[in-house]
Design an enzyme around this catalytic site. Structure first.
Site, short mmCIF file in Angstrom:
data_model
loop_
_atom_site.label_atom_id
_atom_site.label_comp_id
_atom_site.label_asym_id
_atom_site.label_seq_id
_atom_site.Cartn_x
_atom_site.Cartn_y
_atom_site.Cartn_z
N LYS A 164 11.27 3.21 2.59
CA LYS A 164 10.58 4.98 2.16
C LYS A 164 11.59 5.30 0.92
O LYS A 164 12.51 5.05 1.12
CB LYS A 164 12.09 5.56 3.63
CG LYS A 164 11.38 5.36 4.97
CD LYS A 164 9.31 6.12 5.55
CE LYS A 164 9.43 7.29 5.46
NZ LYS A 164 9.57 8.03 6.78
N LYS B 186 2.63 4.43 1.62
CA LYS B 186 2.44 5.02 2.81
C LYS B 186 1.64 6.34 2.58
O LYS B 186 3.12 7.27 1.69
CB LYS B 186 3.97 5.09 2.94
CG LYS B 186 4.19 5.29 4.53
CD LYS B 186 5.30 5.25 4.97
CE LYS B 186 5.55 6.02 6.78
NZ LYS B 186 5.76 7.25 7.39
N CYS C 229 29.20 25.52 23.51
CA CYS C 229 29.31 26.41 25.03
C CYS C 229 29.26 25.83 26.20
O CYS C 229 28.70 24.87 26.99
CB CYS C 229 28.13 27.41 24.48
SG CYS C 229 28.09 28.61 26.54
N TYR D 89 -8.32 8.10 4.64
CA TYR D 89 -7.99 7.26 4.25
C TYR D 89 -7.83 5.67 5.20
O TYR D 89 -6.74 5.67 5.54
CB TYR D 89 -6.84 7.09 3.24
CG TYR D 89 -7.04 8.00 1.55
CD1 TYR D 89 -6.85 7.19 0.68
CD2 TYR D 89 -6.66 9.15 1.89
CE1 TYR D 89 -7.35 7.97 -0.52
CE2 TYR D 89 -6.64 9.70 0.41
CZ TYR D 89 -7.29 9.51 -0.40
OH TYR D 89 -7.16 9.81 -1.99
N CYS E 41 30.07 31.70 22.38
CA CYS E 41 29.13 31.38 21.72
C CYS E 41 28.16 33.06 21.57
O CYS E 41 28.47 33.70 21.82
CB CYS E 41 28.82 31.48 23.73
SG CYS E 41 26.19 31.05 23.11
N ASP F 124 1.12 10.06 3.35
CA ASP F 124 1.98 11.09 4.55
C ASP F 124 0.99 12.16 5.41
O ASP F 124 0.67 13.19 4.42
CB ASP F 124 3.38 12.47 3.96
CG ASP F 124 4.30 12.66 4.68
OD1 ASP F 124 4.18 12.56 6.22
OD2 ASP F 124 4.75 13.52 4.75
N CYS G 35 23.79 29.78 29.84
CA CYS G 35 23.48 30.61 28.63
C CYS G 35 22.11 30.25 28.27
O CYS G 35 21.21 29.16 28.34
CB CYS G 35 24.61 29.19 27.97
SG CYS G 35 24.20 30.05 26.12
N GLU H 49 0.51 -1.50 -0.78
CA GLU H 49 -0.13 0.13 -0.17
C GLU H 49 0.97 1.22 -0.32
O GLU H 49 1.79 1.66 0.90
CB GLU H 49 -1.31 0.39 1.22
CG GLU H 49 -1.72 -1.00 1.41
CD GLU H 49 -2.46 -1.17 2.33
OE1 GLU H 49 -3.48 -0.44 2.74
OE2 GLU H 49 -2.11 -1.89 3.60
N CYS I 206 25.74 34.02 24.85
CA CYS I 206 26.43 34.29 26.23
C CYS I 206 27.68 35.12 26.11
O CYS I 206 27.74 35.51 26.79
CB CYS I 206 26.58 33.81 27.42
SG CYS I 206 27.10 32.03 27.13
#
Length: 705
Positions: free
Chosen positions: A326, A118, A439, A236, A421, A120, A444, A116, A424
């Site tokens: 997939k 697939k 970091c 479906y 960073c 989404d 932070c 069948e 920060c």
């Protein structure tokens, strides 16, 4: 003058006409009348029902759009868990699954598969119950939720016109269905409806939806059924249950029964006699992606015979008798306009590519991960370059390569990885042997935000209502978040700064929140505030395993957290454990053990745990008594054992301190073989691995006990 009996007959005749035309239009795509003619029939029925409200029934076509839920969506347990599917990404993996299926069944049995598409979208369970005149009536629609508990979205499900509000007795009899049954399937938003919705959003000054799947999920959870009705979702059907179990002999017959009962079943399905035929179906299905009018991302294969499905059973999260193949990720070329640097929960700094918008696999992509500094160097990418963008697994966008040809000139601006960073300004650190820059400032603001979102996530502490928008407000980031949303940025793409006026600065502060503080936030009323505080309060009882998972210790996922909780029984015992103590836990290796010790050696983490305990969070678990006689032994289970299921045998081995692996190698201590053992037994014999039958295994377990 018309009698009550004749009026009732008129009403029922109109209902049957409308149901018939809804079925032709929304299920078969073969309308017989125009929209105007349909509206005439509908208005006539509305008029008669308005004049005779005592004759109104819940399954009338006029009742598709009802009132919105008063307090949001209630949670309900599924009749049977809605599990996910294991994935195959190539033919080799698909054929390996086919071998596993065949090795789990007697060699004499023929195996057939149903292929069948697939879809989404989002999974949905529809529950029907007995109604008058031996019919069945839609009683409830549940989302998948966490697989065990879903949300009751019946008011919205009723607006989807390809879902029958009732099934007549004659159809039930023809289809072989009882009056009470459950249908599972996929809710999708057709591409045409998705494009129309986005046009309307843009015209209204709103950001367009990212893709049809997300739009469908968001639509089904809106509290306004009228909006759901306007979106034109579709459904479906592909699964049928009675009392939480399958009951027809084959999946092929299940699909036919669903069609006969009036449900929409995808026409692109085929029953095949071999894995070779399944491979051909997949090859023929992939080109359909651009023509169907709705999104698909692969093909699902299911063992056809229900009896074989039962014998194959399930793993912890998926059926052994089904798999999702997939399709390869879809790709497109676009230009890299800039690079942003995202700070994650553990301090990891990830470069994120800002791209010229490009449509890839049903989604407009504007961001893609560049992973780390080494990946930037490997690609040789610069700002201004044209790049090939791929959606891995049709979900996560990534840059595959730089395009260098006459039509796509190279960029000239180098990507400079920051030394500090970006939030920060703490100096970034790169641990020897690792590729990531981090970091190390545990306070932070970016790290605090990600820690809170992780803590509240489903499967962790499961604090519903503590999502992106709420966390942004609690951290005083609402203005920044609105700006990011306006730019189409995802919540993980950039890490905004936490102002000093934030209501919370750590996970522990969540449990100190007061009602009046929440009411001071934008768009937070009394019901929202009370619901969130109730969710936070309930999370205190989540238990030690969830707390460990929520703390975000490196390498400690859901299973490891559960094993640690069962082994040590309390947070105190775990925090006092040495590396050697931790390595004694099944499946905990040196790397994980060291990460746990390092985490609890940090004073800030010790203080957080003490705070959480003082605030009433449960930090204990029931200890699981594990033997040691089989410690260090690795077992592989193959074939069908006479009295034990594989899960039972696995649990018994693990309780004795052993480990169960899925493949045979030189490190395997024993192979436990039953009937139809297959290739694993052959490999054990080739490698000289000792083979046990069930009786020998039980004797070994008895001896160690």
């Amino acid at each position: 003058m018309a009698t009550a009996s004749s009026i009732e007959q008129q009403i029922e005749a109109l209902r049957e006409q409308l149901r018939h035309h809804e079925y032709l239009y929304y299920v078969l795509d073969a309308p017989e009348i125009s929209d105007a003619e349909y509206d005439v029939l509908m208005n006539r029925l509305k008029k008669l029902e308005g004049e005779h409200p005592e004759m109104l029934t819940p399954d009338s076509p006029t009742q598709r759009v009802g009132g919105k839920p008063r307090e949001g969506f209630a949670k309900m347990a599924h009749s049977r868990p809605m599990l996910s599917l294991d994935n195959a990404y190539n033919e080799e993996e698909l054929r390996a699954w086919d071998q596993r299926v065949r090795s789990g069944l007697p060699a004499s049995e023929k195996v057939r598969y149903v292929c069948e598409l697939k879809l989404d979208g989002l999974s949905m369970a529809l529950q029907y119950g007995a109604a008058a005149k031996a019919a069945a009536q839609l009683e409830r629609g549940l989302t998948r939720g966490d697989g065990s508990i879903g949300e009751d979205v019946t008011s919205n499900v009723r607006t989807i016109r390809s879902i029958p509000l009732s099934v007549a007795a004659k159809k039930l009899e023809t289809a072989g269905l009882p009056q009470s049954f459950e249908v599972r399937g996929e809710v999708v938003l057709p591409q045409a409806a998705f494009l129309k919705m986005n046009e309307e959003r843009v015209a209204a000054g709103l950001a367009p939806a990212v893709n049809p799947r997300n739009a469908a999920a968001g639509t089904i959870r809106t509290l306004e059924p009228n909006i759901v009705a306007q979106r034109r979702l579709d459904f479906y059907a592909y699964f049928l249950l009675r009392d939480g179990d399958t009951f027809l002999p084959t999946h092929t017959e299940t699909l036919e029964a669903l069609k006969t009962a009036g449900f929409r079943v995808n026409t692109h399905a085929k029953t095949v006699d071999s894995i070779d035929q399944a491979v051909k179906f997949i090859a023929d299905a992939e080109p359909l992606r651009e023509k169907l009018g709705y999104e698909i991302d692969g093909v699902v294969l299911k063992v056809d015979a229900t009896a074989q499905q039962r014998r194959l059973g399930f793993t912890g999260k998926a059926p052994r008798w089904a798999i999702a193949y997939k399709f390869p990720a879809r790709a497109a070329i676009t230009q890299l306009e800039d690079v942003l640097f995202q700070v994650g929960r553990t301090g990891k700094v990830t470069p994120v590519a800002a791209l010229a918008p490009v449509f890839v696999g049903g989604t407009t992509v504007t961001r893609a991960t560049l992973h780390n500094a080494d990946e930037i160097a490997r690609l040789g990418v610069k700002i201004g370059d044209y790049v090939n963008v791929e959606r891995g697994g049709d979900v996560i966008p990534k840059i595959v390569e730089v395009v260098d040809d006459k039509q796509h000139p190279r960029g000239t601006k180098e990507i400079v990885f920051p030394a500090k960073c970006p939030v920060c300004e703490t100096e970034l650190v790169r641990v020897e042997g690792e590729v990531d820059w981090r970091c190390v400032n545990s306070s932070c603001p970016a790290r605090v935000r990600e820690e809170l979102l992780h803590w509240a996530a489903r499967g962790v502490m499961n604090i519903e209502g503590l999502g992106d928008a709420m966390v942004a407000q609690l951290l005083g980031q609402s203005a920044v978040l609105e700006e990011l949303n306006a730019q189409g940025a995802d919540e993980e793409e950039v890490a905004p700064v936490v102002p000093r006026t934030a209501l919370i600065h750590s996970i522990a502060d969540l449990y100190r929140l007061k009602r009046e503080q929440l009411l001071s936030l934008e768009r937070v009323g009394e019901k929202t505030a009370d619901a969130l505080l109730a969710q936070i309060g309930r999370s205190k009882e989540a238990g030690l395993a969830r707390v460990l998972l929520g703390l975000g210790i490196r390498f400690v996922g859901e299973r490891t957290a559960q094993l640690l909780a069962e082994h040590f029984g309390s947070m105190t015992a775990l925090m006092e454990a040495s590396v050697e103590d931790l390595e004694a836990v099944n499946e905990v290796g040196p790397k994980v053990a060291q990460a746990i010790v390092d985490f609890f050696a940090i004073r800030k983490n010790q203080h957080l745990v003490k705070e959480l305990a003082a605030l009433g969070l449960v930090m204990t678990a029931e200890k699981r008594v594990v033997g040691t006689a089989m410690a260090g032994m690795t077992f592989v289970l193959t074939g069908t054992l006479p009295t034990l299921t594989r899960d039972e045998a696995k649990s018994m081995i693990e309780a004795a301190g052993g480990k169960v692996s899925g493949s045979v190698s030189k490190k395997t201590s024993f192979v436990v073989a039953g009937e139809e053992a297959g290739s694993k037994l052959e490999k054990a014999e080739q490698l000289g691995v000792k083979v046990l039958d069930e009786a020998a295994l039980l004797e070994m377990l008895k001896t160690q006990s």
